[in-house]
Write an enzyme that holds these catalytic residues in place. Structure first.
Site, PDB file in Angstrom:
ATOM      1  N   SER A 581       0.814  -1.215   0.000  1.00 11.90           N
ATOM      2  CA  SER A 581       0.000   0.000   0.000  1.00 11.90           C
ATOM      3  C   SER A 581       0.848   1.265   0.000  1.00 11.90           C
ATOM      4  O   SER A 581       0.341   2.335  -0.330  1.00 11.90           O
ATOM      5  CB  SER A 581      -0.925   0.000   1.216  1.00 11.90           C
ATOM      6  OG  SER A 581      -0.176  -0.213   2.394  1.00 11.90           O
ATOM      7  N   ASP A 878      -2.156   8.434   7.820  1.00 13.24           N
ATOM      8  CA  ASP A 878      -3.159   7.587   8.475  1.00 13.24           C
ATOM      9  C   ASP A 878      -2.426   6.643   9.438  1.00 13.24           C
ATOM     10  O   ASP A 878      -1.218   6.796   9.638  1.00 13.24           O
ATOM     11  CB  ASP A 878      -4.015   6.850   7.421  1.00 13.24           C
ATOM     12  CG  ASP A 878      -3.242   5.801   6.644  1.00 13.24           C
ATOM     13  OD1 ASP A 878      -2.084   5.510   7.015  1.00 13.24           O
ATOM     14  OD2 ASP A 878      -3.776   5.250   5.665  1.00 13.24           O
ATOM     15  N   HIS A 881       0.417   4.857   6.982  1.00 13.84           N
ATOM     16  CA  HIS A 881       1.143   5.377   5.817  1.00 13.84           C
ATOM     17  C   HIS A 881       1.606   6.819   5.998  1.00 13.84           C
ATOM     18  O   HIS A 881       0.884   7.626   6.584  1.00 13.84           O
ATOM     19  CB  HIS A 881       0.239   5.315   4.572  1.00 13.84           C
ATOM     20  CG  HIS A 881      -0.340   3.958   4.348  1.00 13.84           C
ATOM     21  ND1 HIS A 881      -1.612   3.606   4.745  1.00 13.84           N
ATOM     22  CD2 HIS A 881       0.200   2.853   3.789  1.00 13.84           C
ATOM     23  CE1 HIS A 881      -1.846   2.342   4.427  1.00 13.84           C
ATOM     24  NE2 HIS A 881      -0.756   1.853   3.863  1.00 13.84           N
TER      25      HIS A 881
END
Ligand code: HEM
Length: 913
Positions: A581, A878, A881
């Site tokens: 991600s 977040d 990340h």
């Protein structure tokens, strides 16, 4: 027939797709003109053919939800008669439910109904009909059917393979005896033993040899074990054949892309081709060394000179997959019925005793054992492994049962319905072998029922199926007594074929012959004839790959990448981005996954999309985006799964990264779907072929070697969502020490990087794992202070990073012409966290967007999250990340920094290297 399987899934997942259907209805209204033309043509010419009433546009799809399609067809036959029509979306299917009608379609009217109708998935998996079973009836079909009969399945060929069959039966018996001696009270998993042995037989017949040790598959750059080969050659294609593709129901929507499905199937096809190539190459070496065997491959190489390489490969694969399932399934059903009916089992046992005495049953005895033959045929009648003949297509106007059937209709022959027809069979629900002892049946007739089809397309493997199944049954009954686990009986009667796990297998009864049978009730997929089974349903989850998402893909997401930020001095040709991600640019938008970032406020600072979410797990650009942009690439590397990542778009590079993905295939299971590194590289293999097509082989090679940077950002999930998450994921920690686990990671990565090297990649940058103990998520769940980090995850990361460094040194030495650059993300992020104020940040512990706990580190960023005021002041966007502001600093160091963070050279140097 994949359509039928799709139908089943559609209904199981109905609530999830209700909205989809609504949108579908709207879309369909636009196409009403087209549809009405189609229907009126059909109804004008066959006005009196009964039709099962259905809903507008989707037809009878929803009515097929409760039972398996062949059961529903049979039920409808009671109301509408033995021939009627149904509609599945835009297709009209004429369903036949009696033996006379089936014979009329398969024999008398064959010339008008001989072509096959394949689903999109099957078209890819069968290399567009390059097999006996899926080809249209034409010169190719006649030729290859002759080949398979002469080379493998006809009576003479079967004599040549006798030794293989005898070995197979002896092996199965040996396993059963060992089991009953060693575990007398535990039920045996008959299916498992049979499956392994019949696969072995299939390989020997097709190629001359079983796979005894792992083989090297050059195109996959890895060694595969026999079990893995079984997955690639048998299990995956069967699963692929039943993949839901809405466009099968609504062909006029074929312009709507469904790329994630197409790529999944293409990947299966690519892997199957790679494995088949490796197996065939190995045998070609044997043949060229002068050692010939009675294999189908030997036969085709000498007789099939006009076949292309692809056709030859498909024919050999067909011989493997078609042998691998139906016979086993039939035999399992027989053993189930015998175990359930001790009276019939005794009858059979006595017949065998009378004929064979104390000798073992052999194939020669079959003609003397009418009851055995009856048991086999009654099982085929009651539990037909191919309950519906693969769809046929009417290619010229014809008649069936006195009705006009226009060209373009599809024909579904419901074998199950024919075999349950009360007019033909007394008490058809009952399993009664004695019905076939009637003198009107020839004991040696292979086709007492329609189970093997009929006419020119009749099953080519019926002789082999009957020989193997009857020998196995006779030997099982000779040596063991079989009984059912309590409770299984009811299960089977209420539910058609159901698969049980080994714990559900039945206990043995303590008789002289000793018993061993598992109550695994059969899951079937007749010779690729995509009838949805319990097995498939157990293993198959339909994602929200619906019209809604398909249409949205076209209308919004896929265009969000369409900008070009181009610079005149375009220097870096392409970035090929792999990872998780941290660098996913939207692949997960096209997967049914819990790991998604295509919801606001993600992407709020991503200029190219106007602040709309793109699937990136941050507020703006990822490190991969920034590096590409800074090095002069003309546009961001687009997500591989985005529908418009085709044609020339791939010359800017492609992004394969996927949230939740890891070095291990099991990593990220908690998210349901994600692309592991192995899959990502399989997908690059597809891009590699596309580049070859676009540029020609030598230019493509030069482009990939010189103009492309391959970046790999992966590993964090292997710790966070695998090793440190044992309960929800695979639980490696339970069985492995950190050393062993990290060894596995490194060895996977070595194989993966070598595969990319074999696909011409030369310039690599590999990120190490960041300080995962310092992310807001870890800090929150471990309830530590603002300036502390969690120890264990960081230690694991550091241990892995040390091994990664050694690996890259090793590869730099061993792979000529390649440069492996290490990106020291750990130290870089640690520097940002430790000295955040120096870089202009206000917080390095709290997530800007998220919820829960002191650091907003529990609930991922979404529309209801609280969001910080100034996003440029947070290291973390977040709970997991970095923010775009942090990414910019990290990327700049990687591009122009020194060997503290990027070594042996920075990315600008790598680009120009
Ligand atoms: C009990 C076991 C089996 C059953 C019930 C069965 C059933 C069938 C059925 C219903 C068809 C379709 C016929 C049609 O389209 O009209 C078929 C076709 C075929 N089967 Fe089987 N099958 C069995 C075993 C096998 C085995 C073991 C092999 C090969 C190893 C095999 C090879 C084929 C081939 C090549 C075709 C295509 C024939 C053609 O299109 O001309 N089958 N089978």
């Amino acid at each position: 027939m994949a359509m039928f399987t799709d139908i089943m899934n559609l209904h199981e997942h109905f609530p999830a797709i209700a909205g989809t259907i609504a949108l579908g209805l709207l879309l369909m209204l636009l196409l009403t003109g087209f549809l009405s033309k189609q229907r009126s043509r059909f109804s004008r010419r066959s006005s009196s053919l009964p039709a099962v009433p259905g809903l507008p546009l989707i037809g009878n799809l929803l009515q097929l939800k409760d039972k398996k399609p062949h059961q529903t067809f049979t039920m409808w036959a009671e109301t509408y008669g033995p021939i009627y029509s149904i509609r599945t979306g835009a297709s009209t299917i004429v369903v036949l439910n009696s033996t006379n009608l089936a014979k009329e379609a398969m024999v008398t009217k064959f010339s008008s109904i001989s072509t096959r109708k394949l689903s999109n998935a099957l078209k890819i998996l069968t290399a567009d009909k390059s097999m006996v079973a899926t080809s249209d009836y034409n010169d190719f079909h006649k030729l290859v059917k002759r080949y398979i009969l002469t080379g493998m399945l006809g009576a003479n060929a079967q004599k040549r393979h006798r030794g293989h069959r005898d070995t197979m039966i002896e092996n199965i018996l040996r396993h059963l005896h060992t089991h009953t001696q060693e575990n007398p009270l535990t039920p045996v998993n008959l299916r498992q033993i049979f499956k392994t042995e019949i696969f072995s037989l299939a390989l020997k017949q097709a190629l001359g040899k079983d796979v005894e040790s792992p083989i090297y598959v050059a195109e996959l750059g890895t060694r595969l074990s026999r079990d893995e080969i079984f997955e690639v050659l048998v299990v995956d294609p069967m699963m692929g054949a039943i993949e839901v593709d809405w466009r099968d129901f609504f062909p006029y929507l074929r312009w709507v892309p469904n790329k994630s499905l197409e790529m999944k199937i293409k990947r299966m096809e690519m892997r199957r081709q790679a494995v088949m190539k490796a197996l065939i190459e190995e045998q070609k070496k044997r043949i060229s060394s002068g050692k010939e065997l009675n294999s189908y491959l030997d036969f085709l190489l000498s007789e099939g000179k006009t076949l292309t390489e692809k056709q030859l490969t498909m024919l050999i694969w067909e011989a493997i997959i078609e042998a691998s399932d139906t016979t086993l399934v039939t035999t399992e059903w027989v053993m189930y019925e015998l175990a359930k009916n001790p009276k019939y089992q005794d009858h059979l046992y006595r017949e065998i005793q009378n004929v064979c005495g104390t000798n073992k049953y052999t194939e020669e005895h079959l003609s003397e054992l009418p009851y055995l033959s009856a048991v086999f045929h009654e099982t085929l009648r009651r539990h037909s492994p191919v309950p519906v003949i693969p769809l046929r297509y009417v290619h010229e106007d014809t008649q069936l049962g006195g009705y006009d059937i226009p060209a373009g209709s599809e024909i579904s022959i419901n074998i199950y319905g024919c075999n349950m027809d009360k007019k033909q069979w007394a008490e058809p629900e009952e399993w009664k072998p004695e019905r076939f002892l009637d003198s009107k049946y020839d004991p040696m007739d292979l086709h007492k029922t329609m189970a093997f089809g009929g006419g020119k397309r009749i099953c080519a493997g019926s002789l082999q199926a009957m020989t193997i199944s009857c020998t196995a049954i006779a030997r099982f009954v000779q040596d063991f007594s079989w009984s059912l686990k309590q409770g299984e009986e009811e299960d089977v009667n209420t539910n058609m074929p159901k698969i049980c796990n080994s714990e559900q297998a039945m206990p043995i009864s303590e008789t002289e012959r000793l018993l061993a049978i598992s109550a695994r009730l059969l899951a079937i997929m007749g010779a690729m004839f995509d009838t949805l089974t319990a097995y498939e349903r157990d293993h198959f989850s339909v994602g929200p790959c619906s019209l809604v998402s398909l249409v949205l893909q076209v209308l919004c997401n896929c265009h969000s990448e369409d900008h070009v930020y181009g610079k005149a001095d375009e220097i870096l040709g392409a970035s090929f981005i792999f990872g998780d991600s941290l660098v996913d640019a939207g692949n997960n938008n096209y997967l049914s996954t819990l790991s998604k970032a295509n919801i606001p406020p993600n992407g709020i600072d991503f200029k190219a999309s106007g602040g709309k979410p793109t699937g990136r797990f941050t507020n703006g650009r990822t490190i991969g985006d920034i590096v590409g942009e800074e090095l002069g690439q003309s546009s961001y590397a687009a997500p591989f799964l985005a529908p418009n990542t085709t044609g020339k778009a791939i010359l800017n590079g492609v992004n394969y990264a996927s949230g939740g993905g890891g070095l291990m295939n099991a990593t990220g299971r908690i998210f349901v779907n994600r692309l592991s590194m192995d899959i990502q590289i399989d997908y690059f293999n597809i891009t590699w072929k596309q580049l070859n097509g676009l540029l020609g082989a030598s230019k493509a090679r030069e482009f990939i070697m010189k103009k492309a940077i391959f970046s790999i950002t992966v590993g964090a999930n292997d710790f966070l969502n695998n090793y440190l998450f044992p309960l929800l994921s695979v639980g490696e920690r339970i069985s492995e020490s950190p050393d062993v686990f990290i060894n596995h990671l490194i060895s996977n990565l070595r194989g993966q990087l070598t595969r990319l090297y074999n696909l011409d990649a030369r310039k690599f940058v590999i990120g190490n794992v960041g300080p995962i103990g310092c992310i807001p998520y870890q800090k929150t769940i471990n309830q530590i202070n603002q300036d502390q980090c969690v120890d264990l995850p960081n230690k694991l990361a550091l241990q892995y990073n040390g091994r990664l460094k050694d690996l890259l040194t090793e590869l730099n030495e061993n792979l000529p012409g390649a440069t492996f650059v290490l990106a020291n993300v750990y130290d870089l992020v640690m520097e940002l966290i430790t000295n955040y104020e120096k870089y202009g940040f206000k917080s390095a512990s709290k997530a800007c967007c998220g919820n829960g706990g002191q650091f907003q580190g529990i609930i991922p960023c979404g529309p209801t999250s609280s969001m910080c005021e100034d996003r440029s002041k947070y290291v973390f966007w977040d709970p997991y990340h970095p923010s775009e502001a942090a990414n910019v600093i990290i990327a700049k160091q990687l591009i122009d920094g020194d060997t503290r963070y990027i070594s042996p050279m920075n990315l600008r140097h790598l680009r120009d290297h």
